[in-house]
Design a protein around this motif. Structure first.
Motif, PDB file in Angstrom:
ATOM      1  N   ALA B 181       2.814  43.633  10.049  1.00 29.72           N
ATOM      2  CA  ALA B 181       2.136  42.595   9.105  1.00 29.72           C
ATOM      3  C   ALA B 181       1.653  41.137   9.611  1.00 29.72           C
ATOM      4  N   LEU B 182       2.363  40.759  10.839  1.00 31.14           N
ATOM      5  CA  LEU B 182       1.970  39.625  11.601  1.00 31.14           C
ATOM      6  C   LEU B 182       0.934  39.689  12.456  1.00 31.14           C
ATOM      7  N   LEU B 183       0.937  40.869  13.081  1.00 32.35           N
ATOM      8  CA  LEU B 183      -0.151  41.249  13.925  1.00 32.35           C
ATOM      9  C   LEU B 183      -1.484  42.063  13.323  1.00 32.35           C
ATOM     10  N   TRP B 184      -1.509  42.172  12.175  1.00 31.80           N
ATOM     11  CA  TRP B 184      -2.380  42.975  11.367  1.00 31.80           C
ATOM     12  C   TRP B 184      -3.714  42.903  11.691  1.00 31.80           C
ATOM     13  N   LYS B 185      -4.381  41.540  11.933  1.00 30.79           N
ATOM     14  CA  LYS B 185      -5.820  41.410  12.185  1.00 30.79           C
ATOM     15  C   LYS B 185      -5.858  41.942  13.677  1.00 30.79           C
ATOM     16  N   GLU B 186      -4.978  41.392  14.524  1.00 30.98           N
ATOM     17  CA  GLU B 186      -5.111  42.119  15.865  1.00 30.98           C
ATOM     18  C   GLU B 186      -5.153  43.596  15.963  1.00 30.98           C
TER      19      GLU B 186
END
Lengths: 254, 326
Positions: B181-186
């Motif tokens: 969830a935290l690094l979704w876009k990465e």
């Protein structure tokens, strides 16, 4: 010689080797800010390699590249990149708008998510490339030209100082070619530097004011009117170029 | 592009999964013992985890890397046992280290030699797996180790799951969900276009390493249940099935987690009916039934759907061609 500060890109002694054979050899290149430059050369000349090595995407055997006087690590935010269209899987489950928004991920930084402002920027870029109606489309439904314009929009939202575009004109329709040219000119007007790997010799003088001829080594680099000569082209392509636009090239060179 | 049909599908899958336990109780005389419930829960948690993480492996075209990494874990299990005895923690740490070494070895082979990727994966897979089998055979010959049951790591065993494993699976599952969830876009960008991610100011190497770590952790957790040979099926089957139903990565990951939970849970329970049925193969049979259904039925991408559309096109074309003459 311009001051180092005025150079958008300064490449020094750059060499890349695949399997011992050099792909590019001892490249020295200086590109002034605001140049709209084509990188031209035969297949296997190392055009894409040059861009990728400058951007640290592949390991260098030697050499350095400075972007507005800074090494790449300190200049990431100044750089925009349009990779070759065929380098990604267009069946990836995502929408056109989403791909364009990816251009803003670098600036957003860790943990932050794209929000309304990013969406607005992405939509504005899509309008600029004439794809606003396609924002919600799944990317696998795009034609080749539309894919290319999506990539271009993604680079536009990066709002970079210096752009690297890898064959944006490869196999695109006339609408797309015109759209790309418009955007190149627009970027040029705003003082941005653009480097384009290009294949079509015919359009070089019309589209670009700066030119680098490459065949593993730099054959010539400078203003198009000085570099785009039959002599230089023959050196680059090994004598396979006999004439271009009749006497136009010779006149420009002479 | 989000599809409205996907959310009800997920709800239906989960409901069906929950209903399956009392259903098999009345139909097949399954005794809803405490063990069966633990196994069902463990299988579902693991399926959900590997389904979600597996989406990235599949989209990065690293399905076979997952296979090599799970086979590579086997010698680590054996060495963990030789060093620390039959403690799950030691076995899993050993598996993780071996699997990670396999990953580094594949990368090193690709970087320093002219061997192509498929051959590099082949080399790592067979050499690590052979070493693992040799070590296991040696361990079997030790007098005090004959009851260790390490061979259950080859094909997986549902009975191996105990209550403390559920806490481990739940904890790691939660951590992985948080990282996703935290690094979704990465993760999304590195999966779609790694070069652009690096050029565009993201730490490509670091994100890549994180994503690979998630995949290795998932594989290691699943070894006991699914076994090293078939673990890759838990990783890729839910992702492949989910991809057929949606064009949005968000939906694909959630749906893959639901499909994985269904396959993992029901497969584990079926194998618990009879101790002769190995768990790994059972889960994979269920998972690939879901894949077959999805590839056939999914609107838009499904085989059936495409054939119907083709027939309709042909009919339209024919009637249009007849019009001027008629």
């Amino acid at each position: 010689m311009p001051e180092p500060g005025e150079l958008a890109l300064a490449i020094d002694d750059l060499t890349v080797a695949y399997d011992q054979k050099p792909a590019i050899w001892d490249i020295d290149l200086e590109v002034p800010q605001g140049a709209l430059m084509a990188i031209v050369g035969p297949n296997g000349a190392g055009k894409s390699t040059l861009i990728k090595a400058a951007l640290n995407l592949i390991p260098r055997a030697a050499g350095s590249a400075l972007f507005h006087g800074k090494p790449y690590e300190a200049a990431r935010h100044l750089v925009g990149y349009v990779p070759q269209r065929g380098s990604v899987d267009w069946d990836f489950p995502t929408s056109v708008l989403d791909v364009v928004t990816m251009g803003l991920y670098g600036k957003l930084g860790w943990l932050r998510r794209p929000g309304r402002r990013e969406r607005a920027k992405a939509l504005a870029a899509l309008e600029q490339v004439g794809l606003l109606d396609y924002a919600g489309r799944q990317i696998s439904q795009l034609s080749g030209g539309q894919q290319q314009r999506t990539f271009l929009a993604r680079a536009l939202v990066q709002d970079a100082q210096i752009y690297f575009m890898d064959e944006p004109f490869a196999a695109v329709d006339a609408t797309t070619e015109a759209a790309i040219v418009n955007i190149l000119r627009e970027l040029n007007k705003r003082g941005r530097t653009v480097l384009v790997v290009h294949h079509d010799l015919q359009t070089v003088p019309e589209y670009f004011d700066w030119l680098t001829l490459l065949n593993v080594e730099v054959v010539a680099s400078g203003p198009t009117c000085r570099v785009f000569t039959l002599d230089n082209l023959q050196k680059t392509y090994g004598g396979r170029v006999t004439s271009l636009h009749g006497g136009q090239v010779l006149a420009a060179g002479g | 592009m989000a599809e409205r049909r996907v959310w009800p599908m997920i709800v239906a899958l989960l409901a069906l999964g929950v209903l399956l336990l009392p259903l098999s109780q009345s139909l097949f005389g399954l005794r809803l013992t405490y063990t069966v419930r633990v196994v069902a829960l463990g299988g579902s948690l693991l399926g959900a985890l590997s389904g979600a993480v597996g989406c990235f492996a599949v989209l990065r075209r690293e399905s076979l890397l997952g296979d090599a990494l799970s086979h590579a874990a086997l010698p680590g299990v054996a060495i963990g046992f030789l060093l620390a005895g039959r403690q799950l923690g030691a076995l899993l740490v050993g598996a993780g280290i071996a699997s990670w070494l396999g990953l580094r070895l594949v990368a090193a082979i690709l970087r320093t030699t002219r061997i192509k990727q498929d051959a590099a994966l082949g080399i790592v897979l067979v050499s690590f797996f052979a070493a693992g089998i040799a070590l296991l055979t040696y361990i079997q010959s030790l007098p005090e180790a004959s009851q260790a049951g390490l061979d259950s790591f080859i094909f997986g065993q549902a009975a191996a799951i105990i209550e403390s494993d559920i806490a481990l699976l739940g904890g790691v599952g939660l951590a992985v969900t948080l990282v996703l969830a935290l690094l979704w876009k990465e993760f999304k960008l590195i999966t779609f276009d790694a070069d652009f991610a690096s050029a565009g100011g993201l730490r490509g190497g670091l994100i890549d390493a994180l994503l690979s770590t998630l995949i290795v952790v998932t594989i290691v957790l699943g070894l006991q249940l699914a076994g090293v040979i078939l673990m890759v099926g838990m990783l890729i089957a839910p992702a492949i099935a989910a991809r057929q139903w949606t064009h949005s990565l968000e939906q694909m990951v959630v749906l893959a987690a639901a499909l994985g939970a269904f396959a993992g849970g029901s497969g584990a329970v079926i194998s618990a009916l009879d101790s002769d049925i190995p768990t790994g193969p059972m889960i994979i049979v269920v998972a690939f039934a879901l894949v077959a259904l999805s590839i056939t039925l999914a609107p838009g991408r499904g085989v059936l759907w495409r054939q119907l559309r083709q027939r309709e096109n042909r009919r339209n074309f024919r009637s249009r061609r007849l019009e001027p003459g008629a």
